[in-house]
Design an enzyme around this catalytic site. Structure first.
Site: not given
Ligand SMILES: Cc1cc2nc3c(=O)[nH]c(=O)nc-3n(C[C@H](O)[C@H](O)[C@H](O)COP(=O)(O)O)c2cc1C
Length: 337
Positions: A221, A250, A68, A185, A120, A116, A187-188, A182
């Site tokens: 994931k 996630n 991400g 997430s 995607f 967030n 948001n989809t 994945n």
């Molecule tokens: C702004 C943002 C965008 C993210 N985009 C994705 C993504 O595209 N695909 C995904 O598998 N996880 C995405 N994540 C999740 C992170 O990879 C991570 O699994 C999650 O934020 C928990 O870890 P953290 O507490 O260290 O942020 C996103 C997280 C954030 C904050």
């Protein structure tokens, strides 16, 4: 005590809109990726090597960049120079897509969290394959494992998700040391339904049939918001399909730690997801020997140690990097050495 990033860089980045700050940072790291002397300077922050071997891959250290942050694979040499032991790009979808309307990233400094609902936004599998191919031919490909995280295009109905994932898989597999499905997430719309037993088995089967010569390690994931029953089914399906590892977890849909008047729709990350993610890791470890990559609320050495103590083999950071900066990599590395 605050580190240099927290004292000097974070106040500047936090004074601008979160997504603008994100694009600015990625632009800087992208530029650095093509500039030898800057890469050399970034390398001076690297932790000492702490090699780990997992599913046939050699990791320089067990601390990775979570999916991400560099969805489009724009700055691989810079992430490696900063000292990440592995880098996960994506989520990539079959078709390029803009994601949800802005604003769609929100900071919660008191909670050390982010919400967030990006949805995607990415350049799509074709453009990203082209970019990775160019990087490979330039000789600047990093020396650490690269994971490619794939998801479903927003416009594809959930019933046709398999074909959408398969397109990205076939387009990108040659550049990936491991591939992440994945299915978590928030948001989809409908994506998390792919964590259901039949849907996940179907998806792994579709990809598995085309995953040969050489076979790429497949990683799943998962969300932190699963019931014990749901988790049990996911573990069983991952085991029968020879899944190489589970990324737990996630972002969460549980926003109880965020003040109601400031709440936003989307996935919550950072400190508030830490405990939930760690307990899910403990549940997996109690039932299975499947390797675990921990993600969720790793903000300092203690929270990273907690994930390893729970049974994770590797960790990934996202929100911690936003709040603590690249010094967090070394802080964790020194603590676990
Ligand atoms: C702004 C943002 C965008 C993210 N985009 C994705 C993504 O595209 N695909 C995904 O598998 N996880 C995405 N994540 C999740 C992170 O990879 C991570 O699994 C999650 O934020 C928990 O870890 P953290 O507490 O260290 O942020 C996103 C997280 C954030 C904050």
């Amino acid at each position: 005590m605050k580190n240099g990033y927290e004292r000097f860089v974070r106040p500047l980045l936090f004074s601008i809109d979160p997504e603008t700050a994100h694009h600015f940072t990625i632009a800087c790291l992208r530029a650095a990726s093509g500039a030898g002397p800057i890469l050399g300077w970034l390398k001076s922050f690297q932790p000492k090597p702490d090699p780990r071997k997992l599913f046939g891959l050699d990791f320089a250290n067990p601390i990775g960049l979570a999916a991400g942050l560099d969805k489009n694979g724009l700055a691989l040499p810079a992430w490696a120079a900063l000292g990440f032991g592995f880098i996960e790009i994506g989520t990539v979808t079959a078709r390029a897509q803009p994601g949800n309307p802005r604003p769609r990233i929100f900071r919660f400094p008191e909670q050390r969290a982010l919400i967030n609902r990006l949805g995607f936004n990415n350049d799509g599998a074709d453009a990203i394959a082209h970019r990775l191919d160019k990087l490979k031919r330039s000789g600047r490909w990093p020396g650490v494992p690269i994971g490619i995280n794939i998801g479903k295009s927003m416009s594809t109905p959930i019933t046709e998700a398999g074909a959408d994932y398969l397109y990205s898989f076939q387009r990108l597999r040659e550049f990936a040391d491991y591939v992440v499905l994945n299915v978590s997430s928030p948001n989809t719309p409908g994506l998390r339904e792919l964590q259901g037993a039949d849907a996940l088995a179907g998806l792994l089967g579709t990809i598995g049939e085309k995953n040969m010569n050489p076979r790429k390690p497949m990683v799943v994931k998962i969300a932190p918001d699963l019931t014990t029953d749901q988790l049990g089914q996911i573990i069983a399906i991952c085991e029968t399909n020879n899944v190489a590892a589970i990324i737990a977890t996630n972002t969460t849909l549980d926003h109880s730690s965020v003040p109601a008047d400031k709440d936003e729709q989307g996935g919550l990350s950072g400190e508030p997801v830490r405990e939930k993610s760690t307990s899910l890791i403990r549940e997996i470890v109690a039932r299975s020997t499947i390797p675990i990559i921990a993600s969720g609320g790793i903000m300092d050495a203690d929270s990273a140690r907690e994930k390893f103590a729970a049974g994770a083999q590797l960790v990934q950071i996202y929100t911690g990097l936003i709040y603590r900066g690249p010094g967090l990599i070394r802080e964790i590395a020194d603590a676990i050495a």
